[in-house]
Scaffold this active site. Structure first.
Site, PDB file in Angstrom:
ATOM      1  N   LYS A  45       0.850  -1.202   0.000  1.00  0.00           N
ATOM      2  CA  LYS A  45       0.000   0.000   0.000  1.00  0.00           C
ATOM      3  C   LYS A  45       0.886   1.252   0.000  1.00  0.00           C
ATOM      4  O   LYS A  45       2.085   1.169   0.288  1.00  0.00           O
ATOM      5  CB  LYS A  45      -0.899  -0.016   1.242  1.00  0.00           C
ATOM      6  CG  LYS A  45      -0.121   0.058   2.557  1.00  0.00           C
ATOM      7  CD  LYS A  45      -0.998  -0.176   3.785  1.00  0.00           C
ATOM      8  CE  LYS A  45      -0.181  -0.106   5.058  1.00  0.00           C
ATOM      9  NZ  LYS A  45      -0.975  -0.466   6.256  1.00  0.00           N
ATOM     10  N   ARG A 141     -10.782   0.310  14.498  1.00  0.00           N
ATOM     11  CA  ARG A 141     -10.631   1.076  13.269  1.00  0.00           C
ATOM     12  C   ARG A 141     -11.694   0.533  12.326  1.00  0.00           C
ATOM     13  O   ARG A 141     -12.834   0.905  12.439  1.00  0.00           O
ATOM     14  CB  ARG A 141      -9.207   0.873  12.741  1.00  0.00           C
ATOM     15  CG  ARG A 141      -8.533   2.135  12.324  1.00  0.00           C
ATOM     16  CD  ARG A 141      -7.026   1.996  12.211  1.00  0.00           C
ATOM     17  NE  ARG A 141      -6.571   0.983  11.265  1.00  0.00           N
ATOM     18  CZ  ARG A 141      -5.316   0.856  10.870  1.00  0.00           C
ATOM     19  NH1 ARG A 141      -4.395   1.688  11.331  1.00  0.00           N
ATOM     20  NH2 ARG A 141      -4.957  -0.073  10.020  1.00  0.00           N
ATOM     21  N   TYR A 272      16.637  29.396   7.877  1.00  0.00           N
ATOM     22  CA  TYR A 272      15.569  30.258   8.405  1.00  0.00           C
ATOM     23  C   TYR A 272      15.565  30.323   9.928  1.00  0.00           C
ATOM     24  O   TYR A 272      15.673  29.304  10.601  1.00  0.00           O
ATOM     25  CB  TYR A 272      14.208  29.735   7.944  1.00  0.00           C
ATOM     26  CG  TYR A 272      13.964  29.869   6.469  1.00  0.00           C
ATOM     27  CD1 TYR A 272      14.148  31.077   5.811  1.00  0.00           C
ATOM     28  CD2 TYR A 272      13.535  28.774   5.729  1.00  0.00           C
ATOM     29  CE1 TYR A 272      13.893  31.195   4.449  1.00  0.00           C
ATOM     30  CE2 TYR A 272      13.287  28.878   4.368  1.00  0.00           C
ATOM     31  CZ  TYR A 272      13.467  30.092   3.728  1.00  0.00           C
ATOM     32  OH  TYR A 272      13.227  30.200   2.388  1.00  0.00           O
ATOM     33  N   MET A 321      11.855  24.061   2.599  1.00  0.00           N
ATOM     34  CA  MET A 321      11.016  23.311   1.666  1.00  0.00           C
ATOM     35  C   MET A 321      11.842  22.496   0.674  1.00  0.00           C
ATOM     36  O   MET A 321      11.482  21.368   0.334  1.00  0.00           O
ATOM     37  CB  MET A 321      10.091  24.268   0.903  1.00  0.00           C
ATOM     38  CG  MET A 321       9.088  23.549   0.015  1.00  0.00           C
ATOM     39  SD  MET A 321       8.048  24.659  -0.935  1.00  0.00           S
ATOM     40  CE  MET A 321       7.050  25.401   0.342  1.00  0.00           C
TER      41      MET A 321
HETATM   42  C1  LIG Z   1      -0.204  -1.507   6.831  1.00  0.00           C
HETATM   43  C2  LIG Z   1      -0.815  -2.753   7.254  1.00  0.00           C
HETATM   44  C3  LIG Z   1      -0.030  -3.914   7.438  1.00  0.00           C
HETATM   45  C4  LIG Z   1       1.472  -3.922   7.384  1.00  0.00           C
HETATM   46  O1  LIG Z   1       1.989  -3.506   8.625  1.00  0.00           O
HETATM   47  P1  LIG Z   1       3.581  -3.475   8.889  1.00  0.00           P
HETATM   48  O2  LIG Z   1       3.691  -3.051  10.299  1.00  0.00           O
HETATM   49  O3  LIG Z   1       4.126  -2.468   7.937  1.00  0.00           O
HETATM   50  O4  LIG Z   1       4.086  -4.837   8.629  1.00  0.00           O
HETATM   51  C5  LIG Z   1      -0.694  -5.100   7.696  1.00  0.00           C
HETATM   52  N1  LIG Z   1      -2.036  -5.134   7.801  1.00  0.00           N
HETATM   53  C6  LIG Z   1      -2.812  -4.039   7.671  1.00  0.00           C
HETATM   54  C7  LIG Z   1      -4.290  -4.165   7.803  1.00  0.00           C
HETATM   55  C8  LIG Z   1      -2.237  -2.815   7.408  1.00  0.00           C
HETATM   56  O5  LIG Z   1      -3.010  -1.728   7.296  1.00  0.00           O
END
Ligand SMILES: *Cc1c(COP(=O)(O)O)cnc(C)c1O
Length: 393
Positions: A45, A141, A272, A321
């Site tokens: 992802k 969640r 800055y 930036m």
């Molecule tokens: C992002 C995610 C993972 C991966 O988690 P890591 O800690 O990066 O291994 C696994 N399952 C779900 C549902 C996630 O959202």
């Protein structure tokens, strides 16, 4: 060393993220050995945490991952459009998401509610949608709340008998809180599995662990583990366990070329707000990466370091930036010299995890937020499958 475009990977660029696909392969194999016989779902992802989803997915699959995991459908479609036909599961859906397109593309769907289950079943129109039922074991969640689980399972069984869905898996996600909370979540997962099995959903792919639990707790592994951060060679642990301790190799090296150097007198302020002043005459090197590129401004003045000429040098003054400043001391630094912001600690480079600590965050956020102005360049990886051209994102 030469990458797939025939460029010299040793030659630094203005700014770039060099992605070592051999490291991804190594990391998948290292985790696979540790978790066997559980399968690896490679989590790609968020553009593979900034590493490039397609290239990383191919490397992970070639190294033995059996399935890919993404958050949303567009991420799944990107993999399909690139010709990747391995199983892909997506678990975070917009209301009204195009489940028909997902089923047509053979994308497996995480299901977090009865409403989603029904939406998916109607969208499937003829074909059986492949789903993973998600139970909320305490992260609060998504996932089906425990109180609604029996009803959702019953509905899933009904839809499966009508051949409108196929339940491929049952899963959950940890809150990464403590071993005690993990144990409670595992108990809740066991209860959910028992309910599903009594209703007839036996022999499905059970998965709950992400990198942290997969690497630490054998009882969390079930049939598959979802590995994100471990693929990229960073640590999932907040307790000081490093990626090197885990035998993992960071896959991303963020580097640039020094854009300017100047000699300044004691007392000179830099960047800055002049939050830093030279306490002796010194040489400052300008690095053409800033918060637009994912270098956290919060790391300003927090002891972050980079590697120049084989030595670690402190970042000084505020991260801007487009650029930040490094105190090179009396070293003979020249315009065009390579600066490694983070990479593999075996080379002496700081890690993304160290940058995370300096910025009050985690390595995950550091690599994932490397911005679109930084081209990704790929090296290594198995050569038996065609690789994408290195892309300027
Ligand atoms: C992002 C995610 C993972 C991966 O988690 P890591 O800690 O990066 O291994 C696994 N399952 C779900 C549902 C996630 O959202």
């Amino acid at each position: 060393m030469s990458d797939q475009n025939g460029q010299d990977a040793a030659a630094p660029a203005f700014r770039e993220a060099l992605i070592d696909l051999d490291a991804v392969v190594h990391n998948v194999r290292t985790v696979a050995e540790r978790v066997a016989p559980a399968e690896i779902i490679a989590v790609v992802k968020a553009d593979a945490y900034g590493h490039g989803a397609v290239a990383t997915a191919r490397a992970a699959l070639a190294a033995g991952a059996t399935r890919l995991g993404v958050a949303d459908l567009d991420e799944a479609f990107e993999l399909r459009d690139a010709g990747i036909d391995a199983p892909v599961v997506a678990w975070l859906h917009d209301p009204g998401a195009d489940f028909a397109a997902a089923v047509a593309a053979d994308v497996e769907l995480g299901v977090s509610s009865r409403a989603q289950l029904d939406e998916i079943a109607s969208a499937a129109a003829g074909a059986a949608a492949r789903v993973h039922l998600k139970i909320d074991t305490g992260l609060s969640r998504n996932g089906v709340p425990a109180t609604e689980w029996p009803a959702v399972v019953a509905r899933a069984v009904e839809l499966e008998r009508a051949e409108r869905i196929g339940v491929v898996g049952i899963f959950s996600h940890f809150a990464n809180t403590s071993r005690e909370v993990d144990a409670d979540q595992l108990a809740a997962f066991e209860r959910a599995l028992a309910i599903a099995e009594q209703a007839g959903l036996t022999g499905r792919l059970r998965h709950i662990a992400s990198s942290e639990q997969a690497l630490r707790d054998p009882s969390s592994r079930y049939d598959a583990v979802r590995i994100g951060i471990g693929l990229y060679g960073l640590t999932p642990f907040g307790d000081g366990t490093t990626s090197a301790d885990l035998g993992l190799t960071p896959a991303m090296t963020l580097r640039a070329r020094v854009a300017a150097v100047r000699r300044v007198d004691a007392g000179a302020g830099a960047s800055y707000g002049h939050i830093w002043h030279a306490n002796a005459e010194t040489t400052l090197a300008l690095v053409p990466l800033g918060y637009a590129d994912g270098i956290p401004r919060q790391a300003s003045g927090q002891g972050a370091e980079v590697l120049i000429g084989g030595r670690r040098r402190p970042v000084v003054g505020r991260v801007a930036m487009d650029q930040f400043i490094v105190d090179a001391g009396d070293a003979p630094v020249a315009v065009g010299d390579e600066v490694v912001v983070f990479g593999d600690p075996a080379t002496g480079a700081p890690t993304a995890d160290e940058w995370g600590a300096a910025a009050g965050t985690i390595g995950y956020e550091i690599v994932t937020r490397i911005g679109p102005r930084v081209p990704r360049r790929y090296t290594g990886g198995p050569r038996t499958v065609p690789w994408p051209e290195a892309e300027d994102l």
